[in-house]
Design a protein around this motif. Structure first.
Motif, short mmCIF file in Angstrom:
data_model
loop_
_atom_site.label_atom_id
_atom_site.label_comp_id
_atom_site.label_asym_id
_atom_site.label_seq_id
_atom_site.Cartn_x
_atom_site.Cartn_y
_atom_site.Cartn_z
N ALA A 17 0.84 -1.21 0.00
CA ALA A 17 0.00 0.00 0.00
C ALA A 17 0.86 1.25 0.00
CB ALA A 17 -0.92 -0.03 1.22
N ALA A 18 1.96 1.23 0.75
CA ALA A 18 2.85 2.38 0.78
C ALA A 18 3.48 2.62 -0.58
CB ALA A 18 3.91 2.16 1.85
N ALA A 21 0.95 4.22 -2.81
CA ALA A 21 0.77 5.63 -2.47
C ALA A 21 1.90 6.48 -3.02
CB ALA A 21 0.66 5.78 -0.95
N ARG A 22 3.10 5.98 -2.98
CA ARG A 22 4.23 6.73 -3.52
C ARG A 22 4.11 6.91 -5.03
NH1 ARG A 22 7.21 3.58 0.24
NH2 ARG A 22 7.78 2.12 -1.42
N VAL A 24 1.32 7.09 -6.75
CA VAL A 24 0.30 8.13 -6.99
C VAL A 24 0.87 9.50 -6.68
CG1 VAL A 24 -1.95 8.97 -6.28
CG2 VAL A 24 -1.60 6.50 -6.61
N ALA A 25 1.62 9.63 -5.58
CA ALA A 25 2.20 10.92 -5.21
C ALA A 25 3.20 11.40 -6.25
CB ALA A 25 2.87 10.80 -3.84
N PRO A 30 -1.68 4.44 -11.26
CA PRO A 30 -1.74 3.28 -10.36
C PRO A 30 -1.92 1.99 -11.15
CG PRO A 30 -3.83 4.43 -10.35
CD PRO A 30 -2.91 5.28 -11.20
#
Length: 269
Positions: A17-18, A21-22, A24-25, A30
């Motif tokens: 999950a991390a 998230a990175r 997407v950031a 995704p």
């Protein structure tokens, strides 16, 4: 129980999950289920192709073995035909020699002796007499796995060639190798794993039989380059050699004697 509850409620590792998230950031798209499906389908397709290729190889293996066996049978059959025809040629040569002897019975002893001498010199006539037998055999035991290039323990065509030349230089009057009579046109060659003499394959041990003066031939050959070479093959490469004097050696006549040029005798006969 805490570990089991954690696995049931959060089956996906937090690091995944991390990582998502990175992505997407960072502005990257995704991962989607579509991409996962494509990867899965690609893997399945590759596995299918590999399975088909493996099955094809296994199916072709018996076919290749059958083709190889057929080729071996053809080689054996052709070799038997050559052997049979060689024997027929030798028989016809004996018949011709008998007819020539009968026709020359009243032609004079000098002409008969001359023809016999020419038959010996050309190798077309069978001869017998004292001489030497030089034997060469491959080094016993398996080949050296660390050796590179030509196996140094194997008898090569050049080895046979050097020994034959040494015998000629030592006064040999007639020579044969494993029953193949040598003439001035006899080739000694190396083809694959076989030595060819008169374009016929011969197998080890290689017996080089030479007829000559029993009082001079053994001594002269021992002192010649050929005799020293035979000793070198044994001492340096482990090749099995022997040089044996014989009181009676029989050599066949050559089966391949052809005439390229001829002219009439000066007296017109």
């Amino acid at each position: 129980m805490t570990l089991i509850n954690e696995m049931l409620t959060r089956p996906l590792d937090p690091s995944y999950a991390a990582s998502a998230a990175r992505r997407v950031a960072a502005g990257e798209p995704p991962h989607t289920s579509v991409g996962t499906v494509l990867v899965t389908l690609t893997a399945i397709l590759i596995g299918f192709l590999l399975a088909v290729a493996a099955g094809s190889v296994r199916r072709d293996a018996p076919t290749a073995q059958g083709v190889r066996a057929e080729l071996i049978d053809q080689i054996t059959e052709r070799r038997d035909v050559v052997e049979e025809r060689s024997r027929a040629i030798a028989a016809r040569q004996q018949e011709i020699a008998g007819l020539e002897a009968a026709s020359l019975a009243g032609a004079g002893a000098s002409l008969t002796a001359r023809l016999q001498r020419l038959g010996i010199d050309t190798g077309s006539s069978a001869v017998e007499g004292p001489g030497l037998i030089v034997s060469l055999a491959d080094r016993p035991g398996p080949a050296d796995p660390e050796a590179t290039g030509v196996d140094q323990g194997k008898v090569l065509s050049r080895d046979v060639f050097i020994v034959v030349n040494g015998l000629w230089q030592s006064g040999a009057e007639a020579i044969s190798i494993n029953g193949q009579r040598l003439t001035v046109r006899s080739p000694i060659r190396f083809a694959g794993a076989a030595i060819l003499v008169n374009f016929r394959p011969i197998s080890p041990p290689y017996e080089i039989s030479a007829i000559g003066d029993p009082d001079q031939l053994p001594e002269l050959f021992a002192q010649s380059v050929g005799g020293a070479y035979v000793k070198s093959l044994s001492d340096n490469f482990g090749i099995v050699t022997s040089v044996t004097a014989k009181d009676d050696i029989s050599l066949p006549g050559a089966t391949r004697v052809s005439i390229d040029r001829a002219r009439p005798l000066g007296d017109g006969s």
